[in-house]
Design a protein around this motif. Sequence first.
Motif, PDB file in Angstrom:
ATOM      1  N   GLN A   2      -2.836 -29.386 116.557  1.00  0.00           N
ATOM      2  CA  GLN A   2      -3.373 -29.549 115.200  1.00  0.00           C
ATOM      3  C   GLN A   2      -4.837 -29.979 115.243  1.00  0.00           C
ATOM      4  O   GLN A   2      -5.662 -29.446 114.499  1.00  0.00           O
ATOM      5  CB  GLN A   2      -2.532 -30.576 114.430  1.00  0.00           C
ATOM      6  N   ILE A   3      -5.167 -30.895 116.110  1.00  0.00           N
ATOM      7  CA  ILE A   3      -6.554 -31.370 116.237  1.00  0.00           C
ATOM      8  C   ILE A   3      -7.458 -30.242 116.730  1.00  0.00           C
ATOM      9  O   ILE A   3      -8.546 -30.033 116.198  1.00  0.00           O
ATOM     10  CB  ILE A   3      -6.646 -32.588 117.188  1.00  0.00           C
ATOM     11  N   LEU A   4      -7.001 -29.506 117.725  1.00  0.00           N
ATOM     12  CA  LEU A   4      -7.825 -28.437 118.282  1.00  0.00           C
ATOM     13  C   LEU A   4      -8.019 -27.278 117.311  1.00  0.00           C
ATOM     14  O   LEU A   4      -8.960 -26.499 117.450  1.00  0.00           O
ATOM     15  CB  LEU A   4      -7.237 -27.961 119.613  1.00  0.00           C
ATOM     16  N   GLU A   5      -7.153 -27.158 116.311  1.00  0.00           N
ATOM     17  CA  GLU A   5      -7.298 -26.140 115.259  1.00  0.00           C
ATOM     18  C   GLU A   5      -8.127 -26.648 114.085  1.00  0.00           C
ATOM     19  O   GLU A   5      -8.443 -25.887 113.177  1.00  0.00           O
ATOM     20  CB  GLU A   5      -5.918 -25.712 114.751  1.00  0.00           C
ATOM     21  N   SER A   6      -8.484 -27.913 114.081  1.00  0.00           N
ATOM     22  CA  SER A   6      -9.193 -28.543 112.969  1.00  0.00           C
ATOM     23  C   SER A   6     -10.701 -28.454 113.141  1.00  0.00           C
ATOM     24  O   SER A   6     -11.212 -28.436 114.257  1.00  0.00           O
ATOM     25  CB  SER A   6      -8.795 -30.021 112.863  1.00  0.00           C
ATOM     26  N   ASP A   7     -11.400 -28.435 112.006  1.00  0.00           N
ATOM     27  CA  ASP A   7     -12.862 -28.506 112.066  1.00  0.00           C
ATOM     28  C   ASP A   7     -13.355 -29.894 111.661  1.00  0.00           C
ATOM     29  O   ASP A   7     -14.546 -30.166 111.660  1.00  0.00           O
ATOM     30  CB  ASP A   7     -13.517 -27.426 111.210  1.00  0.00           C
ATOM     31  N   SER A   8     -12.401 -30.776 111.330  1.00  0.00           N
ATOM     32  CA  SER A   8     -12.738 -32.145 110.959  1.00  0.00           C
ATOM     33  C   SER A   8     -11.527 -33.038 111.199  1.00  0.00           C
ATOM     34  O   SER A   8     -10.394 -32.608 111.020  1.00  0.00           O
ATOM     35  CB  SER A   8     -13.144 -32.188 109.487  1.00  0.00           C
ATOM     36  N   CYS A   9     -11.792 -34.274 111.613  1.00  0.00           N
ATOM     37  CA  CYS A   9     -10.738 -35.275 111.817  1.00  0.00           C
ATOM     38  C   CYS A   9     -11.214 -36.585 111.198  1.00  0.00           C
ATOM     39  O   CYS A   9     -12.409 -36.866 111.174  1.00  0.00           O
ATOM     40  CB  CYS A   9     -10.488 -35.521 113.293  1.00  0.00           C
ATOM     41  N   THR A  10     -10.263 -37.401 110.742  1.00  0.00           N
ATOM     42  CA  THR A  10     -10.587 -38.714 110.201  1.00  0.00           C
ATOM     43  C   THR A  10      -9.677 -39.753 110.834  1.00  0.00           C
ATOM     44  O   THR A  10      -8.484 -39.521 111.009  1.00  0.00           O
ATOM     45  CB  THR A  10     -10.419 -38.742 108.663  1.00  0.00           C
ATOM     46  N   CYS A  11     -10.257 -40.904 111.148  1.00  0.00           N
ATOM     47  CA  CYS A  11      -9.507 -42.037 111.689  1.00  0.00           C
ATOM     48  C   CYS A  11      -9.137 -42.964 110.535  1.00  0.00           C
ATOM     49  O   CYS A  11     -10.005 -43.346 109.750  1.00  0.00           O
ATOM     50  CB  CYS A  11     -10.372 -42.784 112.703  1.00  0.00           C
ATOM     51  N   PHE A  12      -7.883 -43.341 110.466  1.00  0.00           N
ATOM     52  CA  PHE A  12      -7.431 -44.219 109.394  1.00  0.00           C
ATOM     53  C   PHE A  12      -7.518 -45.695 109.743  1.00  0.00           C
ATOM     54  O   PHE A  12      -7.050 -46.527 108.989  1.00  0.00           O
ATOM     55  CB  PHE A  12      -6.012 -43.865 108.965  1.00  0.00           C
ATOM     56  N   LEU A  50      -5.556 -40.642 114.213  1.00  0.00           N
ATOM     57  CA  LEU A  50      -6.408 -39.552 113.748  1.00  0.00           C
ATOM     58  C   LEU A  50      -5.570 -38.426 113.185  1.00  0.00           C
ATOM     59  O   LEU A  50      -4.495 -38.118 113.700  1.00  0.00           O
ATOM     60  CB  LEU A  50      -7.233 -38.999 114.909  1.00  0.00           C
ATOM     61  N   ILE A  51      -6.099 -37.811 112.145  1.00  0.00           N
ATOM     62  CA  ILE A  51      -5.438 -36.663 111.554  1.00  0.00           C
ATOM     63  C   ILE A  51      -6.498 -35.595 111.322  1.00  0.00           C
ATOM     64  O   ILE A  51      -7.628 -35.901 110.935  1.00  0.00           O
ATOM     65  CB  ILE A  51      -4.698 -37.073 110.262  1.00  0.00           C
ATOM     66  N   GLY A  52      -6.135 -34.353 111.608  1.00  0.00           N
ATOM     67  CA  GLY A  52      -7.082 -33.260 111.493  1.00  0.00           C
ATOM     68  C   GLY A  52      -6.935 -32.466 110.213  1.00  0.00           C
ATOM     69  O   GLY A  52      -5.892 -32.494 109.558  1.00  0.00           O
ATOM     70  N   SER A  53      -7.981 -31.721 109.890  1.00  0.00           N
ATOM     71  CA  SER A  53      -7.967 -30.899 108.676  1.00  0.00           C
ATOM     72  C   SER A  53      -6.889 -29.823 108.732  1.00  0.00           C
ATOM     73  O   SER A  53      -6.349 -29.437 107.697  1.00  0.00           O
ATOM     74  CB  SER A  53      -9.340 -30.264 108.456  1.00  0.00           C
ATOM     75  N   ALA A  54      -6.528 -29.350 109.922  1.00  0.00           N
ATOM     76  CA  ALA A  54      -5.488 -28.331 110.054  1.00  0.00           C
ATOM     77  C   ALA A  54      -4.102 -28.863 109.677  1.00  0.00           C
ATOM     78  O   ALA A  54      -3.166 -28.080 109.497  1.00  0.00           O
ATOM     79  CB  ALA A  54      -5.469 -27.772 111.473  1.00  0.00           C
ATOM     80  N   PRO A  84      -5.268 -34.223 102.754  1.00  0.00           N
ATOM     81  CA  PRO A  84      -6.622 -34.368 102.199  1.00  0.00           C
ATOM     82  C   PRO A  84      -7.424 -35.456 102.915  1.00  0.00           C
ATOM     83  O   PRO A  84      -7.701 -36.524 102.365  1.00  0.00           O
ATOM     84  CB  PRO A  84      -6.353 -34.730 100.739  1.00  0.00           C
ATOM     85  N   ILE A  85      -7.828 -35.177 104.141  1.00  0.00           N
ATOM     86  CA  ILE A  85      -8.435 -36.199 105.003  1.00  0.00           C
ATOM     87  C   ILE A  85      -9.821 -36.663 104.558  1.00  0.00           C
ATOM     88  O   ILE A  85     -10.341 -37.616 105.114  1.00  0.00           O
ATOM     89  CB  ILE A  85      -8.475 -35.744 106.470  1.00  0.00           C
ATOM     90  N   HIS A  86     -10.389 -36.007 103.543  1.00  0.00           N
ATOM     91  CA  HIS A  86     -11.709 -36.424 103.045  1.00  0.00           C
ATOM     92  C   HIS A  86     -11.617 -37.125 101.687  1.00  0.00           C
ATOM     93  O   HIS A  86     -12.642 -37.472 101.110  1.00  0.00           O
ATOM     94  CB  HIS A  86     -12.658 -35.232 102.969  1.00  0.00           C
ATOM     95  N   ASP A  87     -10.405 -37.353 101.195  1.00  0.00           N
ATOM     96  CA  ASP A  87     -10.208 -38.047  99.925  1.00  0.00           C
ATOM     97  C   ASP A  87     -10.159 -39.555 100.204  1.00  0.00           C
ATOM     98  O   ASP A  87      -9.248 -40.029 100.894  1.00  0.00           O
ATOM     99  CB  ASP A  87      -8.908 -37.582  99.266  1.00  0.00           C
ATOM    100  N   PRO A  88     -11.126 -40.322  99.682  1.00  0.00           N
ATOM    101  CA  PRO A  88     -11.145 -41.772  99.948  1.00  0.00           C
ATOM    102  C   PRO A  88      -9.852 -42.492  99.546  1.00  0.00           C
ATOM    103  O   PRO A  88      -9.437 -43.436 100.215  1.00  0.00           O
ATOM    104  CB  PRO A  88     -12.324 -42.281  99.106  1.00  0.00           C
ATOM    105  N   GLU A  89      -9.197 -42.038  98.488  1.00  0.00           N
ATOM    106  CA  GLU A  89      -7.936 -42.674  98.081  1.00  0.00           C
ATOM    107  C   GLU A  89      -6.845 -42.415  99.115  1.00  0.00           C
ATOM    108  O   GLU A  89      -6.053 -43.300  99.435  1.00  0.00           O
ATOM    109  CB  GLU A  89      -7.485 -42.179  96.704  1.00  0.00           C
TER     110      GLU A  89
END
Length: 128
Positions: A34-44, A81-85, A89-94
């Motif tokens: 999933q991470i390798l297929e993502s173009d963005s990741c976010t750490c919680f 970490l969670i990826g965009s793939a 909604p890893i870019h939603d602040p809520e």
Amino acid sequence: MKRKRSAYIPFVSEKYPPEYVQLAHKATFANESQILESDSCTCFYCGHTFNPQTEEKLYWITEREPKEKTLQCPMCGIDCLIGSASGFPIHDPEFIKICTESWFGGISRISDGLSVERLALADILLED
């Protein structure tokens, strides 16, 4: 110098129910493909967002076979970490806030309102 913690008040999200957050939590474990297929990741834990395709060094935890590896945050070293793939909604602040509150119970850099910065594991363990 120790920081004095204020009383913890759990964050509640009407937008993201607990069941949805639990599914997101599962996506942080054994997530190599999933991470390798993502173009963005976010750490919680620390809030660091990065592109795993261009990140200089990725740190993986080897899980028991047949599970995939789990990615550690290149900024803080925590494995949440969670990826965009993943489709979340890893870019939603809520979404980020409800995930960190659910996983860390008010004890995270995001919950504490701290900025994203590179940390050593010893720094994290010694914060309290």
